[in-house]
Design a protein around this motif. Structure first.
Motif, PDB file in Angstrom:
ATOM      1  N   ASP A 212       0.816  -1.224   0.000  1.00 39.93           N
ATOM      2  CA  ASP A 212       0.000   0.000   0.000  1.00 39.93           C
ATOM      3  C   ASP A 212       0.843   1.265   0.000  1.00 39.93           C
ATOM      4  O   ASP A 212       0.305   2.363  -0.158  1.00 39.93           O
ATOM      5  N   SER A 213       2.151   1.137   0.212  1.00 33.58           N
ATOM      6  CA  SER A 213       3.006   2.314   0.379  1.00 33.58           C
ATOM      7  C   SER A 213       3.552   2.798  -0.953  1.00 33.58           C
ATOM      8  O   SER A 213       3.421   2.137  -1.981  1.00 33.58           O
ATOM      9  N   SER A 214       4.181   3.970  -0.901  1.00 35.70           N
ATOM     10  CA  SER A 214       4.882   4.519  -2.059  1.00 35.70           C
ATOM     11  C   SER A 214       6.137   5.214  -1.539  1.00 35.70           C
ATOM     12  O   SER A 214       6.358   5.295  -0.324  1.00 35.70           O
ATOM     13  N   ALA A 215       6.947   5.725  -2.457  1.00 32.06           N
ATOM     14  CA  ALA A 215       8.198   6.378  -2.056  1.00 32.06           C
ATOM     15  C   ALA A 215       7.940   7.629  -1.223  1.00 32.06           C
ATOM     16  O   ALA A 215       8.804   8.069  -0.455  1.00 32.06           O
ATOM     17  N   THR A 216       6.738   8.211  -1.352  1.00 32.06           N
ATOM     18  CA  THR A 216       6.430   9.455  -0.624  1.00 32.06           C
ATOM     19  C   THR A 216       5.681   9.200   0.682  1.00 32.06           C
ATOM     20  O   THR A 216       5.328  10.145   1.381  1.00 32.06           O
ATOM     21  N   THR A 217       5.430   7.924   0.995  1.00 28.71           N
ATOM     22  CA  THR A 217       4.639   7.584   2.176  1.00 28.71           C
ATOM     23  C   THR A 217       5.532   6.932   3.236  1.00 28.71           C
ATOM     24  O   THR A 217       6.056   5.840   3.004  1.00 28.71           O
TER      25      THR A 217
ATOM     26  N   GLU B  83       6.160  13.503  -5.109  1.00 29.87           N
ATOM     27  CA  GLU B  83       6.178  12.739  -6.354  1.00 29.87           C
ATOM     28  C   GLU B  83       7.068  13.426  -7.378  1.00 29.87           C
ATOM     29  O   GLU B  83       6.999  14.640  -7.571  1.00 29.87           O
TER      30      GLU B  83
ATOM     31  N   LYS C  44      11.543   5.796  -7.103  1.00 30.21           N
ATOM     32  CA  LYS C  44      10.322   5.019  -6.848  1.00 30.21           C
ATOM     33  C   LYS C  44      10.541   3.866  -5.863  1.00 30.21           C
ATOM     34  O   LYS C  44       9.595   3.408  -5.220  1.00 30.21           O
ATOM     35  N   ASN C  45      11.783   3.388  -5.721  1.00 32.31           N
ATOM     36  CA  ASN C  45      12.055   2.262  -4.809  1.00 32.31           C
ATOM     37  C   ASN C  45      12.390   2.713  -3.392  1.00 32.31           C
ATOM     38  O   ASN C  45      12.562   1.878  -2.503  1.00 32.31           O
TER      39      ASN C  45
ATOM     40  N   ARG D 250      12.037   3.883   0.360  1.00 32.24           N
ATOM     41  CA  ARG D 250      11.056   3.795   1.449  1.00 32.24           C
ATOM     42  C   ARG D 250      11.699   4.327   2.734  1.00 32.24           C
ATOM     43  O   ARG D 250      12.868   4.047   3.006  1.00 32.24           O
TER      44      ARG D 250
END
Length: 529
Positions: free
Chosen positions: A345-350, A429, A434-435, A437
């Motif tokens: 559910d996560s992304s690089a910005t979360t 963004e 993108k990878n 975390r």
């Protein structure tokens, strides 16, 4: 001046010098917003037409206003008899024709809008249901400061639920499927960020909100369950002081006035105390039938109020059964801990946040999870002088795409405002690999930035409640979850029996810790390691 606090308190001398504006979401406003989202996803044709009508309506009103202004200008500038002014008469006539055309168009638009609103109203139960769930989630912040959830996060979940839920051409069936799917989907996502002691409370809170809305639970009865009500000053004589305390007798008298179903409760205790004492003495009082007529006249929640009067120590199993009956068994059995769903559910910005409890250490599981994916991990244990180090690794990780773990954020009070700025300004963004975390660990703390909590993905890593849940967690953890390990022993039968014995023994040890010195004189930490 702005604040992200839910309920800020300002000094009186400050309040007299400023105007306070509350931008908190209201139930009606949220319901309307969610209705627009669900209709846009389910019936995009309707939502598009509705938006076009809004634009057309605004344009028609603007033209009418221009016509009115033009007429006033002509009237005010005309000299002498206006009927002799050919230019003014022509302007007035053309204005009237144009005004009539616009009015006719507006009438057609209004009729079309009514039809669209009628079709949109079919989805109103979904929006209303989701709005109730949102305010149930926001109430969790009263329990623990780490339980903060943003509206944006909630809306994202709602949109995902609409896309992932089972489809149906019949509107009523579709609404039911959508409500059921979203309710459990939300429960799963919130549960992974709650401590074990609060998961049942959240499930009960969801059930209570929905039942009160359907008028199947009275708010006064819920208040009585939570507080016991306010006892009267003058009470009848206690018929059984040997086992019924005066405080409980006062609650019996209060309960008798809650609803017509409780009529005659005081007389029943007075005339037949032995029938109630049988429940009081029972080893399984939540399963005992109540004396007549209350066994027939009370619903399942009202029977729980009777249990509160007699045996409050058995309320937890009673609430578990109540939640299972009203919401479904799956709401009474929280999903086991796993990093995988949160990562998906996560992304690089979360940011991903582990909310710690005594004895829990998610680092071993996180490092194994990263190793399985072949990801580089850099860890910083926050403390004095570690802020610049953390900043350096975040900058490099955001550029190169590796993971950064900041441990013990609750100890770095001076660095937390900087961390909040990093999340708001740097992790956006397009500017982050993108990878990348960012993982954070922290004990519950009031100094942890609210914006990070609201927009991050929170997880807790505690031993689950109950033998069954404990066994499930053990079998789903590494290395038992690996098929190579589980099926790799030459003596398969003996290995599986020994493994089950060890997992069962581990769950028993964990459960015994809940009983304090009755279980263990010293609170040993029997964690997964």
């Amino acid at each position: 001046i702005t604040t992200k606090l839910r309920n800020p308190h300002y000094a009186p001398e400050l309040c007299t010098k400023v105007s306070l504006l509350n931008f908190m979401t209201t139930p009606e406003g949220l319901e309307d917003q969610l209705l627009g989202i669900v209709v846009a996803k389910e019936r995009p044709d309707l939502e598009e037409e509705k938006n076009k009508l809004i634009v057309t309506g605004a344009e028609n009103k603007r033209k009418l206003k221009e016509i009115e202004d033009e007429i006033l200008r002509v009237l005010s500038s005309s000299e002498g008899n206006i009927l002799e002014d050919e230019g003014a008469v022509n302007i007035l006539q053309s204005s009237k024709v144009l005004s009539d055309e616009i009015s006719e168009k507006q009438e057609i638009s209004d009729e079309t809008e009514l039809k669209i609103d009628k079709a949109r109203a079919g989805y109103k139960p979904v929006a209303h249901h989701a709005s109730l769930l949102y305010f149930a989630v926001t109430d969790l912040a009263n329990i623990d400061p780490m339980y903060q959830y943003s509206l944006r996060w909630f809306v994202d979940l709602f949109v995902r639920a609409i896309a992932e839920s089972q489809q149906s051409d019949e509107l009523d069936v579709r609404l039911t499927l959508l409500n059921d799917h979203f309710t459990y989907f939300l429960y799963q996502n919130v549960c992974r960020s709650l401590f074990e002691k609060d998961k049942l409370l959240f499930a009960f809170l969801l059930a209570a909100k929905l039942l009160i809305d359907r008028r199947r639970m009275a708010p006064a009865e819920l208040r009585f369950l939570l507080t016991g009500g306010v006892a009267k000053s003058e009470l009848p004589l206690n018929p059984a002081p040997a086992w019924l305390t005066d405080a409980k007798w006062g609650e019996v008298n209060t309960a008798a006035e809650l609803a017509p179903a409780f009529d005659g409760l005081v007389e029943s205790f007075t005339l037949a105390p032995s029938a109630w004492k049988a429940i009081y003495d029972s080893a399984d009082p939540q399963s005992e039938p109540l004396p007549s007529p209350y066994a027939e006249s009370l619903d399942s929640f009202q029977k729980m109020l009777m249990l509160r009067l007699l045996r409050p120590d058995k309320l937890v199993p009673a609430v578990t059964a109540f939640v299972g009956d009203e919401m479904g068994r799956r709401f009474a059995e929280p999903p086991p801990f796993s990093i995988e769903p949160s990562y998906r559910d996560s992304s690089a910005t979360t940011p991903l946040i582990f909310v710690l409890s005594p004895g829990s250490d998610p680092m071993a599981a996180l490092l194994k999870f990263a190793e399985d994916r072949g990801v580089r991990v850099e860890t910083v244990s926050l403390g004095q002088g570690q802020g610049p180090v953390a900043q350096k690794w975040i900058d490099e990780g955001a550029k190169d795409g590796f993971w950064v773990v900041l441990q013990n954020c609750h100890l770095a009070k001076s660095f937390l405002p900087t961390l909040e700025l990093i999340c708001e300004q740097q992790l956006v963004e397009g500017r982050v690999h993108k990878n990348f975390r960012m993982w954070l660990t922290s004990y519950p703390s009031t100094i942890f930035p609210i914006s990070i909590l609201e927009n991050g993905i929170k997880m807790t890593n505690e031993a689950p409640k109950g033998l069954r849940a404990g066994l499930m967690r053990t079998y789903l953890s590494d290395p038992l979850s690996s098929p190579e390990f589980f099926e790799g022993c030459a003596k398969d039968g003996q290995f599986r029996r020994m493994l089950f014995g060890l997992a069962f023994f581990h769950s028993v040890l964990q459960e015994r810790r809940k009983y304090g010195p009755i279980g263990w004189n010293i609170p040993y930490e029997f964690n997964d390691n």
